[in-house]
Design a protein around this motif. Structure first.
Motif, mmCIF file in Angstrom:
data_model
loop_
_atom_site.group_PDB
_atom_site.id
_atom_site.type_symbol
_atom_site.label_atom_id
_atom_site.label_comp_id
_atom_site.label_asym_id
_atom_site.label_seq_id
_atom_site.Cartn_x
_atom_site.Cartn_y
_atom_site.Cartn_z
ATOM 1 N N GLU A 1 7.158 -46.651 -20.673
ATOM 2 C CA GLU A 1 8.147 -46.003 -19.801
ATOM 3 C C GLU A 1 9.570 -46.380 -20.195
ATOM 4 O O GLU A 1 10.497 -45.590 -20.036
ATOM 5 N N ARG A 2 9.732 -47.594 -20.724
ATOM 6 C CA ARG A 2 11.071 -48.098 -21.009
ATOM 7 C C ARG A 2 11.540 -47.806 -22.425
ATOM 8 O O ARG A 2 12.698 -47.453 -22.632
ATOM 9 N N ILE A 3 10.673 -47.991 -23.402
ATOM 10 C CA ILE A 3 11.124 -47.832 -24.787
ATOM 11 C C ILE A 3 10.733 -46.482 -25.380
ATOM 12 O O ILE A 3 11.183 -46.138 -26.469
ATOM 13 N N GLY A 4 9.881 -45.726 -24.692
ATOM 14 C CA GLY A 4 9.510 -44.403 -25.178
ATOM 15 C C GLY A 4 8.095 -44.364 -25.722
ATOM 16 O O GLY A 4 7.615 -45.322 -26.336
ATOM 17 N N LEU A 5 7.444 -43.245 -25.485
ATOM 18 C CA LEU A 5 6.060 -43.074 -25.922
ATOM 19 C C LEU A 5 5.949 -43.044 -27.440
ATOM 20 O O LEU A 5 5.011 -43.601 -28.019
ATOM 21 N N GLN A 6 6.885 -42.382 -28.094
ATOM 22 C CA GLN A 6 6.838 -42.295 -29.554
ATOM 23 C C GLN A 6 6.888 -43.675 -30.201
ATOM 24 O O GLN A 6 6.135 -43.981 -31.128
ATOM 25 N N ARG A 7 7.779 -44.540 -29.722
ATOM 26 C CA ARG A 7 7.902 -45.877 -30.303
ATOM 27 C C ARG A 7 6.639 -46.688 -30.090
ATOM 28 O O ARG A 7 6.223 -47.461 -30.973
ATOM 29 N N CYS A 8 6.023 -46.535 -28.927
ATOM 30 C CA CYS A 8 4.780 -47.258 -28.681
ATOM 31 C C CYS A 8 3.680 -46.795 -29.626
ATOM 32 O O CYS A 8 2.894 -47.614 -30.132
ATOM 33 N N LEU A 9 3.606 -45.500 -29.870
ATOM 34 C CA LEU A 9 2.593 -44.989 -30.790
ATOM 35 C C LEU A 9 2.814 -45.539 -32.203
ATOM 36 O O LEU A 9 1.857 -45.895 -32.894
ATOM 37 N N ARG A 10 4.062 -45.604 -32.621
ATOM 38 C CA ARG A 10 4.354 -46.164 -33.951
ATOM 39 C C ARG A 10 3.944 -47.641 -34.030
ATOM 40 O O ARG A 10 3.313 -48.073 -35.000
ATOM 41 N N GLY A 11 4.341 -48.420 -33.016
ATOM 42 C CA GLY A 11 3.992 -49.841 -33.022
ATOM 43 C C GLY A 11 2.489 -50.062 -33.009
ATOM 44 O O GLY A 11 1.979 -50.980 -33.669
ATOM 45 N N ALA A 12 1.768 -49.212 -32.281
ATOM 46 C CA ALA A 12 0.317 -49.367 -32.204
ATOM 47 C C ALA A 12 -0.339 -49.166 -33.561
ATOM 48 O O ALA A 12 -1.271 -49.897 -33.919
ATOM 49 N N THR A 13 0.122 -48.172 -34.320
ATOM 50 C CA THR A 13 -0.499 -47.927 -35.628
ATOM 51 C C THR A 13 -0.223 -49.076 -36.601
ATOM 52 O O THR A 13 -1.051 -49.352 -37.470
ATOM 53 N N ALA B 1 -4.555 -51.222 -26.950
ATOM 54 C CA ALA B 1 -3.863 -51.395 -25.674
ATOM 55 C C ALA B 1 -2.529 -50.677 -25.667
ATOM 56 O O ALA B 1 -2.114 -50.095 -24.657
ATOM 57 N N LEU B 2 -1.831 -50.704 -26.794
ATOM 58 C CA LEU B 2 -0.518 -50.059 -26.893
ATOM 59 C C LEU B 2 -0.637 -48.556 -27.099
ATOM 60 O O LEU B 2 0.178 -47.782 -26.598
ATOM 61 N N TYR B 3 -1.689 -48.147 -27.813
ATOM 62 C CA TYR B 3 -1.799 -46.750 -28.216
ATOM 63 C C TYR B 3 -2.275 -45.831 -27.100
ATOM 64 O O TYR B 3 -1.694 -44.761 -26.866
ATOM 65 N N SER B 4 -3.339 -46.216 -26.400
ATOM 66 C CA SER B 4 -4.010 -45.275 -25.518
ATOM 67 C C SER B 4 -3.142 -44.746 -24.372
ATOM 68 O O SER B 4 -3.064 -43.529 -24.169
ATOM 69 N N TYR C 1 -5.614 -46.454 -41.311
ATOM 70 C CA TYR C 1 -4.601 -46.946 -40.383
ATOM 71 C C TYR C 1 -3.209 -46.934 -41.012
ATOM 72 O O TYR C 1 -2.221 -46.560 -40.361
ATOM 73 N N ALA C 2 -3.129 -47.354 -42.267
ATOM 74 C CA ALA C 2 -1.821 -47.375 -42.942
ATOM 75 C C ALA C 2 -1.259 -45.964 -43.069
ATOM 76 O O ALA C 2 -0.052 -45.743 -42.904
ATOM 77 N N GLY C 3 -2.113 -44.987 -43.373
ATOM 78 C CA GLY C 3 -1.659 -43.606 -43.444
ATOM 79 C C GLY C 3 -1.146 -43.104 -42.106
ATOM 80 O O GLY C 3 -0.137 -42.382 -42.033
ATOM 81 N N LEU C 4 -1.814 -43.482 -41.023
ATOM 82 C CA LEU C 4 -1.363 -43.086 -39.691
ATOM 83 C C LEU C 4 -0.023 -43.733 -39.346
ATOM 84 O O LEU C 4 0.842 -43.094 -38.736
ATOM 85 N N ALA C 5 0.145 -44.993 -39.719
ATOM 86 C CA ALA C 5 1.417 -45.666 -39.460
ATOM 87 C C ALA C 5 2.552 -44.937 -40.176
ATOM 88 O O ALA C 5 3.642 -44.743 -39.610
ATOM 89 N N LEU C 6 2.309 -44.496 -41.397
ATOM 90 C CA LEU C 6 3.318 -43.738 -42.136
ATOM 91 C C LEU C 6 3.567 -42.387 -41.473
ATOM 92 O O LEU C 6 4.713 -41.960 -41.299
ATOM 93 N N GLY C 7 2.504 -41.690 -41.090
ATOM 94 C CA GLY C 7 2.661 -40.383 -40.480
ATOM 95 C C GLY C 7 3.428 -40.425 -39.172
ATOM 96 O O GLY C 7 4.170 -39.487 -38.842
ATOM 97 N N HIS C 8 3.273 -41.502 -38.405
ATOM 98 C CA HIS C 8 3.953 -41.587 -37.114
ATOM 99 C C HIS C 8 5.454 -41.773 -37.251
ATOM 100 O O HIS C 8 6.190 -41.616 -36.260
ATOM 101 N N LEU C 9 5.936 -42.083 -38.441
ATOM 102 C CA LEU C 9 7.379 -42.137 -38.650
ATOM 103 C C LEU C 9 8.020 -40.765 -38.460
ATOM 104 O O LEU C 9 9.212 -40.654 -38.175
#
Length: 402
Positions: free
Chosen positions: A73-85, A117-120, A176-184
């Motif tokens: 809620e505070r830092i944004g959904l997109q940033r959380c998805l990136r950190g999770a990957t 925990a961060l992603y879902s 996982y590494a590919g997903l982390a790159l894609g979420h950028l």
């Protein structure tokens, strides 16, 4: 996505997140159904110890979900998805380097759990961001379908690679590494005025929908008996590829059935949905006791159909009964999943080991089936009793001294 619930198409960003939800689960669930076997071989642990380890790992993963949802809620959904990957990728590296190093294997399990925990909550919150209640059944079921399709494909990948753990963990880490790159390249969620106030972190459990929370915990406690221990039970009874195909069929059933029944489930009352879900769980557990490949397929199919109704209805009821944001509600529901998973790991692992030691392993599934029949009415009865006592207390206070 526009706020109108009438729109029937997904935005490009939502399609990207749906694809990510699919691929994340391909990686995670190519490992997870076989963790009991892998941990037994790598660390030499007994089934009771493995159950506790899995229970603690899933509790850590899901218990932190309300906090990670509040963080989103505070830092944004997109940033959380990136950190999770990124956490998923580090966890894959831990498994990859963990051969002969139990500490790294456990670290990998913890990091992947932290990624989950961060992603879902952020994943689900991103999909329903800015939409009305009328669009929720379609969007929640689509998100679940994408995740379940990944869960369907993951066990097949794992079945093909389980004899080669190094190759399995290499594939998962690369994914996982590919997903982390894609979420950028994932766009930020649409901005707009919040529909509900953002609560302080200390109030992450404020406004929890009590009954859906309790029913979700019970659902997962019973369901995870099947998901955590069926792989060990199937060894020597069912070919590995048949087991992998059965687990794929389970998740395909969820992925296909849930969107088809979403609108009907949205209109269904809660208790009939519970009767369908827990009834199917009971029938499926009884089928597992036969120990034959055909009965295993029957059990998995029945459980898949029942969970398509029960899991979706639990989430929809939680959203309807809470005034918190959808992201926080999903985080609270993840905590309920963690409570159920922890109980399954601790209670289920101990019970499985006891039945195995006694040479009565099919009886384990009959015991779980009995719980599927008995525990839901007890939960509803206990909830009704608490409400009656609370109402009686409130009435006596309102009447005051005469």
């Amino acid at each position: 996505m526009p706020g109108s619930g009438a729109a029937r198409s997904f935005s490009g960003a939502q399609w990207a997140v749906l694809a990510s939800g699919l691929l994340v689960n391909v990686g995670s669930f190519s490992i997870y159904p076989y963790l009991a076997v892998l941990l037994r071989e790598r660390m030499g642990l007994g089934m009771g110890q493995i159950g506790v380890l899995l229970g603690v790992a899933t509790l850590v993963q899901f218990a932190s979900a309300p906090v990670t949802a509040a963080l989103a809620e505070r830092i944004g959904l997109q940033r959380c998805l990136r950190g999770a990957t990124v956490l998923y990728t580090l966890g894959g590296c831990g498994f990859l380097a963990g051969e002969g190093r139990p500490g790294l294997t456990v670290a990998g399990l913890v990091l992947i759990s932290a990624g989950g925990a961060l992603y879902s909550p952020a994943y689900r919150g991103y999909l329903v961001h800015g939409v009305g209640p009328e669009a929720r059944p379609r969007l929640v079921s689509a998100g679940n379908a994408a995740g379940n399709l990944g869960i369907a494909l993951g066990p097949v990948v794992g079945a093909l690679l389980i004899r080669y753990p190094g190759a399995m963990f290499t594939v998962v880490t690369a994914l996982y590494a590919g997903l982390a790159l894609g979420h950028l390249f994932l766009p930020r969620e649409p901005s707009g005025a919040p529909t509900v106030p953002v609560e302080p972190f200390r109030r992450v459990l404020s406004g929890v929908a009590v009954l859906p929370f309790a029913v979700t915990a019970l659902s997962i406690y019973l369901y995870m008996q099947f998901y955590q221990y069926l792989s060990s039970y199937a060894q020597g009874r069912v070919a590995t590829l048949v087991f992998g195909a059965a687990m794929m069929g389970y998740s395909l059933g969820l992925a296909l059935a849930q969107p088809l029944v979403a609108e009907r489930v949205g209109r269904m009352a809660y208790r009939p949905a519970m009767a369908v879900g827990f009834g199917c769980l009971a029938v499926g557990m009884v089928a597992f006791a036969a120990g034959h490949w055909s009965s295993l397929l029957v059990g998995v199919t029945v459980i898949s159909l029942g969970n398509a109704v029960l899991f979706l209805k639990n989430d929809l009821e939680a959203l309807a009964r809470s005034r918190r944001s959808a992201t926080v509600v999903f985080g609270q529901q993840r905590l309920a999943v963690g409570v159920g998973s922890f109980l399954s790991g601790v209670v289920g692992g101990t019970a499985y080991g006891a039945f195995e030691a006694a040479g009565l392993l099919p009886g384990f599934w009959l015991a779980v089936a009995a719980q599927c029949v008995l525990l839901p009415p007890l939960l509803l009865g206990g909830r009704a009793l608490v409400r009656r006592r609370r109402d009686a207390t409130a009435g006596s206070r309102a009447a005051g001294p005469r």
